[in-house]
Design a protein around this motif. Structure first.
Motif, short mmCIF file in Angstrom:
data_model
loop_
_atom_site.label_atom_id
_atom_site.label_comp_id
_atom_site.label_asym_id
_atom_site.label_seq_id
_atom_site.Cartn_x
_atom_site.Cartn_y
_atom_site.Cartn_z
N GLY A 197 52.30 94.77 14.28
CA GLY A 197 52.26 93.31 14.44
C GLY A 197 52.03 92.88 15.86
N ALA A 198 51.74 91.60 16.00
CA ALA A 198 51.45 91.02 17.31
C ALA A 198 52.72 90.93 18.15
N LEU A 199 52.54 90.96 19.47
CA LEU A 199 53.66 90.79 20.38
C LEU A 199 53.87 89.32 20.74
N ASP A 200 52.87 88.71 21.32
CA ASP A 200 53.02 87.36 21.87
C ASP A 200 52.06 86.40 21.17
N VAL A 201 52.59 85.57 20.28
CA VAL A 201 51.80 84.58 19.55
C VAL A 201 52.46 83.21 19.72
N ARG A 202 51.75 82.30 20.38
CA ARG A 202 52.31 80.98 20.66
C ARG A 202 51.44 79.93 19.98
N LEU A 203 51.97 79.36 18.90
CA LEU A 203 51.25 78.31 18.19
C LEU A 203 51.28 77.03 19.02
N ASP A 204 50.11 76.48 19.28
CA ASP A 204 50.00 75.20 19.97
C ASP A 204 49.96 74.10 18.91
N SER A 205 51.02 73.33 18.82
CA SER A 205 51.15 72.30 17.78
C SER A 205 50.92 70.90 18.32
N ARG A 206 50.41 70.78 19.54
CA ARG A 206 50.32 69.46 20.17
C ARG A 206 49.39 68.52 19.41
N ALA A 207 48.29 69.02 18.89
CA ALA A 207 47.35 68.14 18.18
C ALA A 207 48.00 67.57 16.93
N THR A 208 48.70 68.40 16.17
CA THR A 208 49.38 67.92 14.98
C THR A 208 50.55 67.01 15.35
N GLN A 209 51.31 67.40 16.38
CA GLN A 209 52.48 66.60 16.79
C GLN A 209 52.10 65.18 17.17
#
Length: 275
Positions: free
Chosen positions: A245-257
């Motif tokens: 699995g992936a180590l560092d995954v950061r979802l950017d939710s700013r557009a939805t927020q």
């Protein structure tokens, strides 16, 4: 509005039922093995691999909205194919569909991922989730696919129980310092899903908290909130383990927020108040 929660006996499903019922919606829910304990929903047994049963449940419930919060792990028939069957049934019955997906669709190669990023999974579970996203939007273009990250509550999520057991010395293992995600509180996630469902959103949306933290850092925040000894939490490197699995995954939710009234709090905020 009549709401059908697929996977209603799970952690997120339970919160969705609670909030939907509180909002005055007629609520039904499905389960794979046993129904949930809440009386706020009418319960239906459903195996996502059974299209005949799925169609029967959809016809009986007559849902205006279907939210798929089920989890089939890496089972391809359940996690990849099942949601596509569900999308086909929702389209047939004229139901709006919101499907909960995961940050596991990403490899971590670019670390930061917004809604425009194409999936590049590195695990069977991530591949199944990515396949379901593609299939759902193909057969039900008006559906919402909502990717999220670690879901935390007020003491009863899987990760919180792991932290509690590690702090108590009743569990072996470590919390990784190099496994980084953007956790979200289950109440915020459920509220955001229902808000998206009640609007005219379609396509891919990200619903994760703004704080990127490691599993160990999150464990410390949870331990401090719950009055546990954070110094007892063992730490290690996922890169040195055999776990895929992936180590560092950061979802950017700013557009939805920006389009939501619901605030997706970060871990540093929702872990302040004791459970």
């Amino acid at each position: 509005m009549t709401v059908l929660v697929i996977g209603g006996s799970g952690f997120l499903g339970t919160e969705l039922i609670r909030q939907a019922a509180r909002a005055g919606h007629v609520t039904a829910a499905t389960y794979a093995t046993r129904p949930g304990t809440t009386s706020h929903a009418a319960w239906y047994q459903l195996d996502l691999r059974d299209p005949g049963r799925m169609d029967a449940v959809m016809a009986e419930v007559g849902a205006d909205l279907v939210i798929n919060a089920s989890s089939g792990k890496a089972d391809w028939a359940v996690t990849a194919q099942g949601p596509v069957r569900l999308a086909m049934a929702a389209a047939k019955h004229g139901s709006r569909l919101v499907h909960v997906s995961s940050d596991a669709v990403f490899s971590g190669a670019r670390v930061h991922y917004d809604e425009s990023c194409l999936p590049d999974p590195v695990t069977p579970y991530g591949a199944a989730k990515a396949a379901s996203e593609t299939g759902i939007l193909l057969v039900h273009p008006q559906a919402v696919v909502a990717r999220t990250s670690l879901i935390i509550g007020d003491g009863d999520s899987v990760h919180e129980r792991i932290v509690q057991e590690l702090a108590a010395g009743t569990r072996d293992g470590v919390l990784f310092t190099d496994d980084i995600r953007c956790p979200v509180h289950v109440a915020d996630l459920a509220a955001a899903l229902l808000e998206l469902a009640c609007g005219d959103a379609a396509g891919v949306h990200h619903l994760a908290g703004p704080d990127a933290v490691s599993r160990h850092e999150l464990g410390i925040l949870i331990a401090r909130r719950d009055g546990l000894d954070a110094s007892r939490l063992p730490k290690g490197l996922r890169a040195h383990s055999t776990l895929p699995g992936a180590l560092d995954v950061r979802l950017d939710s700013r557009a939805t927020q920006r389009g939501l009234r619901t605030t997706l709090r970060g871990a540093h905020q929702f872990c302040i108040t004791p459970a």
